[in-house]
Write a protein that holds these residues in place. Sequence first.
Motif, short mmCIF file in Angstrom:
data_model
loop_
_atom_site.label_atom_id
_atom_site.label_comp_id
_atom_site.label_asym_id
_atom_site.label_seq_id
_atom_site.Cartn_x
_atom_site.Cartn_y
_atom_site.Cartn_z
N GLU A 1 0.82 -1.21 0.00
CA GLU A 1 0.00 0.00 0.00
C GLU A 1 0.86 1.26 0.00
OE1 GLU A 1 -3.31 0.49 -0.46
OE2 GLU A 1 -3.24 -1.62 -0.94
N LYS A 2 1.95 1.26 0.75
CA LYS A 2 2.82 2.43 0.77
C LYS A 2 3.41 2.66 -0.61
CE LYS A 2 3.88 2.18 5.63
NZ LYS A 2 4.86 1.91 6.65
N GLY A 3 3.75 1.57 -1.30
CA GLY A 3 4.26 1.68 -2.66
C GLY A 3 3.23 2.26 -3.60
N THR A 4 1.97 1.89 -3.42
CA THR A 4 0.88 2.43 -4.24
C THR A 4 0.77 3.93 -4.06
OG1 THR A 4 -0.32 0.34 -4.10
CG2 THR A 4 -1.60 2.28 -4.71
N LEU A 5 0.90 4.39 -2.82
CA LEU A 5 0.84 5.83 -2.55
C LEU A 5 1.98 6.56 -3.27
CD1 LEU A 5 0.07 5.80 1.27
CD2 LEU A 5 -1.49 6.47 -0.56
N LEU A 6 3.19 6.01 -3.18
CA LEU A 6 4.33 6.67 -3.81
C LEU A 6 4.27 6.66 -5.33
CD1 LEU A 6 7.18 5.56 -1.40
CD2 LEU A 6 6.35 7.87 -1.78
N GLU A 7 3.60 5.66 -5.91
CA GLU A 7 3.42 5.63 -7.36
C GLU A 7 2.55 6.78 -7.85
OE1 GLU A 7 1.77 1.75 -7.99
OE2 GLU A 7 3.73 0.82 -8.24
N ARG A 8 1.72 7.30 -6.96
CA ARG A 8 0.77 8.35 -7.34
C ARG A 8 1.26 9.77 -7.06
NH1 ARG A 8 -2.73 4.83 -8.76
NH2 ARG A 8 -3.96 3.43 -7.55
N VAL A 9 2.35 9.93 -6.29
CA VAL A 9 2.81 11.28 -5.99
C VAL A 9 3.43 11.92 -7.23
CG1 VAL A 9 3.22 10.78 -3.56
CG2 VAL A 9 5.11 10.60 -5.17
N LYS A 10 3.24 13.21 -7.36
CA LYS A 10 3.79 13.93 -8.51
C LYS A 10 5.05 14.71 -8.16
CE LYS A 10 -0.60 14.20 -10.79
NZ LYS A 10 -1.81 14.91 -10.96
N ASP A 11 5.06 15.33 -6.97
CA ASP A 11 6.19 16.19 -6.60
C ASP A 11 7.24 15.43 -5.80
OD1 ASP A 11 5.05 18.40 -7.86
OD2 ASP A 11 3.86 18.88 -6.09
N PHE A 12 6.84 14.92 -4.64
CA PHE A 12 7.80 14.18 -3.82
C PHE A 12 7.07 13.26 -2.87
CE2 PHE A 12 6.82 18.07 -1.58
CZ PHE A 12 6.64 17.66 -0.27
N GLY A 13 7.78 12.21 -2.47
CA GLY A 13 7.26 11.27 -1.49
C GLY A 13 8.20 11.21 -0.31
N VAL A 14 7.66 11.07 0.90
CA VAL A 14 8.46 11.06 2.11
C VAL A 14 8.43 9.67 2.73
CG1 VAL A 14 8.74 12.06 4.41
CG2 VAL A 14 7.87 13.47 2.54
N VAL A 15 9.61 9.13 3.02
CA VAL A 15 9.73 7.81 3.63
C VAL A 15 10.76 7.90 4.76
CG1 VAL A 15 10.40 5.41 3.24
CG2 VAL A 15 9.16 6.62 1.48
N TYR A 16 10.50 7.20 5.85
CA TYR A 16 11.42 7.19 6.98
C TYR A 16 12.73 6.56 6.55
CZ TYR A 16 13.23 6.27 11.65
OH TYR A 16 14.02 6.23 12.78
N SER A 17 13.84 7.19 6.91
CA SER A 17 15.16 6.75 6.44
C SER A 17 15.53 5.34 6.88
CB SER A 17 16.24 7.74 6.87
OG SER A 17 16.28 7.83 8.28
N GLN A 18 14.95 4.86 8.00
CA GLN A 18 15.27 3.51 8.47
C GLN A 18 14.28 2.46 8.01
OE1 GLN A 18 18.20 3.00 10.11
NE2 GLN A 18 18.49 5.15 9.64
#
Length: 169
Positions: free
Chosen positions: A2-19
């Motif tokens: 699901e997190k991957g699905t969200l990032l596939e849809r972002v246009k400007d930038f996606g935020v993910v925890y570094s760890q």
Amino acid sequence: HEKGTLLERVKDFGVVYSQCPQKEILKAKCRGEFVEAGMIGGKLAQAVAEILPGEHNLVNASLAYALASRYGVTEEGAADSLKNFELPGARWRRVSKAGVNFIDDTYNANPDAMKAALKAFCAERSDGRKIAVLGDMFELGEAAEKLHREVFDYASGLGLDAVIAVGAF
């Protein structure tokens, strides 16, 4: 997934925890700029911990702050905005009845959230006994029985004074 699905849809930038263990997989799915959020600290971390204890909540706050900072919010401004914040519904709500203190964290639970809340509960300082009362988690499909057992076993291994299960599972 699901997190991957969200990032596939972002246009400007996606935020993910570094760890995040799945960081490289998520990075490949992100259509916009990939921003890694480090753990917050200082005044902001303290403000978050006073409302919602636990490392999982600091991670979520780190993601929120990474996003907010892109729009000019300072760490001090973010910390100040939490001064009068109240959690909705049954999120880490503290209740006292008959001399017993309770933490109600029952809103829309899932296995990962339950484990994180239990870990945060165990880390809280307390002079009294610690008892976890676990209810059913809904919408888990065919894996419901297995996932309930997994959470119960996790809770049982934390050294609580008692773990009580309530509900069909």
